[in-house]
Design an enzyme around this catalytic site. Sequence first.
Site, PDB file in Angstrom:
ATOM      1  N   ASP A 130       0.848  -1.196   0.000  1.00 36.47           N
ATOM      2  CA  ASP A 130       0.000   0.000   0.000  1.00 36.47           C
ATOM      3  C   ASP A 130       0.882   1.243   0.000  1.00 36.47           C
ATOM      4  O   ASP A 130       1.722   1.417   0.894  1.00 36.47           O
ATOM      5  CB  ASP A 130      -0.911  -0.019   1.230  1.00 36.47           C
ATOM      6  CG  ASP A 130      -1.614   1.318   1.468  1.00 36.47           C
ATOM      7  OD1 ASP A 130      -1.938   1.989   0.479  1.00 36.47           O
ATOM      8  OD2 ASP A 130      -1.804   1.673   2.646  1.00 36.47           O
TER       9      ASP A 130
ATOM     10  N   ASP B 120      -3.964   4.051   2.995  1.00 35.28           N
ATOM     11  CA  ASP B 120      -5.344   3.729   3.371  1.00 35.28           C
ATOM     12  C   ASP B 120      -5.499   2.300   3.880  1.00 35.28           C
ATOM     13  O   ASP B 120      -6.599   1.873   4.226  1.00 35.28           O
ATOM     14  CB  ASP B 120      -6.301   3.982   2.209  1.00 35.28           C
ATOM     15  CG  ASP B 120      -6.067   3.047   1.022  1.00 35.28           C
ATOM     16  OD1 ASP B 120      -5.104   2.261   1.050  1.00 35.28           O
ATOM     17  OD2 ASP B 120      -6.861   3.116   0.054  1.00 35.28           O
TER      18      ASP B 120
ATOM     19  N   ASP C 120      -2.225  -1.463  -3.459  1.00 40.59           N
ATOM     20  CA  ASP C 120      -2.600  -0.733  -4.664  1.00 40.59           C
ATOM     21  C   ASP C 120      -1.602  -0.994  -5.794  1.00 40.59           C
ATOM     22  O   ASP C 120      -0.565  -1.645  -5.605  1.00 40.59           O
ATOM     23  CB  ASP C 120      -2.734   0.771  -4.379  1.00 40.59           C
ATOM     24  CG  ASP C 120      -1.540   1.351  -3.633  1.00 40.59           C
ATOM     25  OD1 ASP C 120      -0.392   0.944  -3.939  1.00 40.59           O
ATOM     26  OD2 ASP C 120      -1.738   2.199  -2.747  1.00 40.59           O
TER      27      ASP C 120
ATOM     28  N   ASP D 294      -6.996 -11.794 -13.450  1.00 43.01           N
ATOM     29  CA  ASP D 294      -8.059 -12.646 -12.933  1.00 43.01           C
ATOM     30  C   ASP D 294      -9.371 -12.199 -13.562  1.00 43.01           C
ATOM     31  O   ASP D 294      -9.658 -11.000 -13.642  1.00 43.01           O
ATOM     32  CB  ASP D 294      -8.146 -12.511 -11.411  1.00 43.01           C
ATOM     33  CG  ASP D 294      -8.393 -13.841 -10.723  1.00 43.01           C
ATOM     34  OD1 ASP D 294      -9.169 -14.636 -11.283  1.00 43.01           O
ATOM     35  OD2 ASP D 294      -7.828 -14.082  -9.650  1.00 43.01           O
TER      36      ASP D 294
ATOM     37  N   ASP E  42     -11.798 -17.576 -13.135  1.00 43.96           N
ATOM     38  CA  ASP E  42     -12.343 -18.041 -11.866  1.00 43.96           C
ATOM     39  C   ASP E  42     -13.555 -18.941 -12.093  1.00 43.96           C
ATOM     40  O   ASP E  42     -14.457 -18.600 -12.867  1.00 43.96           O
ATOM     41  CB  ASP E  42     -12.744 -16.820 -11.028  1.00 43.96           C
ATOM     42  CG  ASP E  42     -13.191 -17.171  -9.636  1.00 43.96           C
ATOM     43  OD1 ASP E  42     -12.332 -17.469  -8.810  1.00 43.96           O
ATOM     44  OD2 ASP E  42     -14.408 -17.148  -9.384  1.00 43.96           O
TER      45      ASP E  42
ATOM     46  N   GLU F 245      -9.671 -22.062 -13.300  1.00 45.81           N
ATOM     47  CA  GLU F 245      -9.929 -22.652 -11.981  1.00 45.81           C
ATOM     48  C   GLU F 245     -11.099 -23.618 -12.131  1.00 45.81           C
ATOM     49  O   GLU F 245     -12.192 -23.215 -12.530  1.00 45.81           O
ATOM     50  CB  GLU F 245     -10.270 -21.574 -10.954  1.00 45.81           C
ATOM     51  CG  GLU F 245     -10.511 -22.151  -9.566  1.00 45.81           C
ATOM     52  CD  GLU F 245     -11.224 -21.188  -8.632  1.00 45.81           C
ATOM     53  OE1 GLU F 245     -10.954 -21.231  -7.421  1.00 45.81           O
ATOM     54  OE2 GLU F 245     -12.070 -20.401  -9.105  1.00 45.81           O
TER      55      GLU F 245
ATOM     56  N   HIS G 242      -4.785 -17.508  -2.790  1.00 44.38           N
ATOM     57  CA  HIS G 242      -5.586 -16.633  -1.930  1.00 44.38           C
ATOM     58  C   HIS G 242      -6.762 -17.346  -1.278  1.00 44.38           C
ATOM     59  O   HIS G 242      -7.382 -16.799  -0.357  1.00 44.38           O
ATOM     60  CB  HIS G 242      -6.113 -15.459  -2.758  1.00 44.38           C
ATOM     61  CG  HIS G 242      -7.050 -15.888  -3.848  1.00 44.38           C
ATOM     62  ND1 HIS G 242      -6.613 -16.580  -4.961  1.00 44.38           N
ATOM     63  CD2 HIS G 242      -8.389 -15.758  -3.987  1.00 44.38           C
ATOM     64  CE1 HIS G 242      -7.659 -16.844  -5.738  1.00 44.38           C
ATOM     65  NE2 HIS G 242      -8.738 -16.362  -5.171  1.00 44.38           N
ATOM     66  N   ASP G 243      -7.089 -18.555  -1.738  1.00 42.16           N
ATOM     67  CA  ASP G 243      -8.217 -19.310  -1.191  1.00 42.16           C
ATOM     68  C   ASP G 243      -7.786 -20.443  -0.278  1.00 42.16           C
ATOM     69  O   ASP G 243      -8.636 -21.210   0.199  1.00 42.16           O
ATOM     70  CB  ASP G 243      -9.062 -19.898  -2.335  1.00 42.16           C
ATOM     71  CG  ASP G 243      -9.959 -18.873  -2.988  1.00 42.16           C
ATOM     72  OD1 ASP G 243     -10.309 -17.876  -2.321  1.00 42.16           O
ATOM     73  OD2 ASP G 243     -10.324 -19.057  -4.165  1.00 42.16           O
TER      74      ASP G 243
END
Length: 564
Positions: free
Chosen positions: A25, A29, A33, A102, A210, A269, A342-343
């Site tokens: 970041d 915030d 990013d 993605d 996805d 996926e 990430h899953d």
Amino acid sequence: MRNPYQPAWWTNAVVYQVYTRSFADTSGDGVGDLPGIIEHLDHLSELGVDVIWLSPIHQSPQYDNGYDISNYRRIDERYGTEEEFDRLLAEVHRRGMKLIMDLVVNHTSDEHSAFVVSASSRSNVSRDSYFWRGPRRGFAPGEPGGEPNNWGSIFGGSAWTYHPGTEQYYLHLFSPHQPDLNWESTRVRQRVFEMMNWWLDRGIDGFRMDAINFISKRPSLPDSPVGAGGMFANGAPSFVSGPRVHEFIQEMMRAVFAYRDADYLVVGETEGVTVDEAVLFTDPLRGELDMVFQFEHMRLDHGPGGKWDYLPMDPADLKTVVNRWQRALSDRGWNSLYLGNHDQPRAVSRFGDDDKYRYESATLLATLQHMQRGTPFIYQGEEIGMTNAGFASLDQYRDLESLAYYGIATRRGISPERILATLNQVSRDNARTPMQWDDGPNGGFTTGTPWIDVNPNYRDINVQADRTAEKSVFRYYQQLINLRHGSKAVSLGDFELMDPGDPKLFAFRRRFGDEELAVLCNVSGEPLPVPQYEPRHRLVLGNYSDPGDPEMLRPWEARIHRLS
């Protein structure tokens, strides 16, 4: 399009997944990013990766961290501007790397303009862009139990949500904020293909798609047998690799890629896919996907109750699954190689020993992954051995799926302590904590308050410390990637599993022409004798600093020998 009879460029490539929200970041915030990615491109370039896979950065209400897209042609302002994306793409290409996006096209956000229009009236011309059905016979609209079928959402509860305005239900295999697109509609497919072409024209190098094998549903949407999930069954037989999925994907490939000269990468996926189906999806002569993410090895620690019913994995089962997929896709098709994303929980916490032997088990797992036949995918943080989050309170969790499980488990009478222990093992948030760059505040991820807590071990495990450490996971990954780039035995060679019945030894050979490599891995915390049949040849790479006893593998030791 590429020549299907020649090895594709990605057969010796390595892909790195950036989960943008948690990478870096620069605005303060607390959310990662695009400028943060740009600042760390040299880290990825020095690691040696060839492709960056960017998790969704499209405009989104962020109910599922960007996997609920409301505008496919706009960058979400949380992540940056259109100009910053163009700069990122240019900087990636300048370093000789590629960028794939993605893409979520099984469903959209419920705030997407197409769904808003579809929901406006039963008679609207775009009504069939999504799945709308009336209540089950004998039930009034909205009456409990009146859902059109008994399918359950992957996130828990019914896969149907009632819409009072039109007195019908809409289908969502995931969250109610993620209504499923109806790919039976020609209009839907054409709009998806137009959007994909728009991104390729912008200069990206492909897509990770996805839940792509969910896009075809059995038209009658029949009930599924009720299983352990209670009143709602998953419905998977009616939408996993459904009746028209290959037709739809072949149409997509013709409409988007057939006329292009560049050689793109398209990864799917495909939860629930079998080895036979994976061959169909990835056989280059069929004109479908380049490779798929299969999940069989991701379910090895699932008990009878599924993901949340955690059982320790047997390493012998992992060998069996790996061998089956390596053999099945050896002549036709191609494997993706991954242990985390990430899953999924962090690989070293899930499959290794993240305490006493964190370095050794992290590098051993990398060896097992990168030395197989297929394209390796590194998830951010794996290259420094990042571990599960170790959160102490439910308040620290942000994941939609994890919070839904907490509600379901609480209603079933499971204690909060047991629920938290389960989340600590299997929650998706384990992989979503911020990237640990240094030992400064928030691990160097942000100067503000991070959207999710940083792993408390960031002072010891971070990029800066690992890259200068005597035992550097990063440097070991570099060597593995260099070996793949320079060896056809690694990128294209045959795979032969050795000692399939040994529960602690994971050993295999790779062979291409006159080149042959032997990979020996001790997947345990105890010393293990080296097999007597294994000839003693030159050590190409190992995760211990000294050669050690040639007759004995140390705890979590990995060795790669050149046999010829």
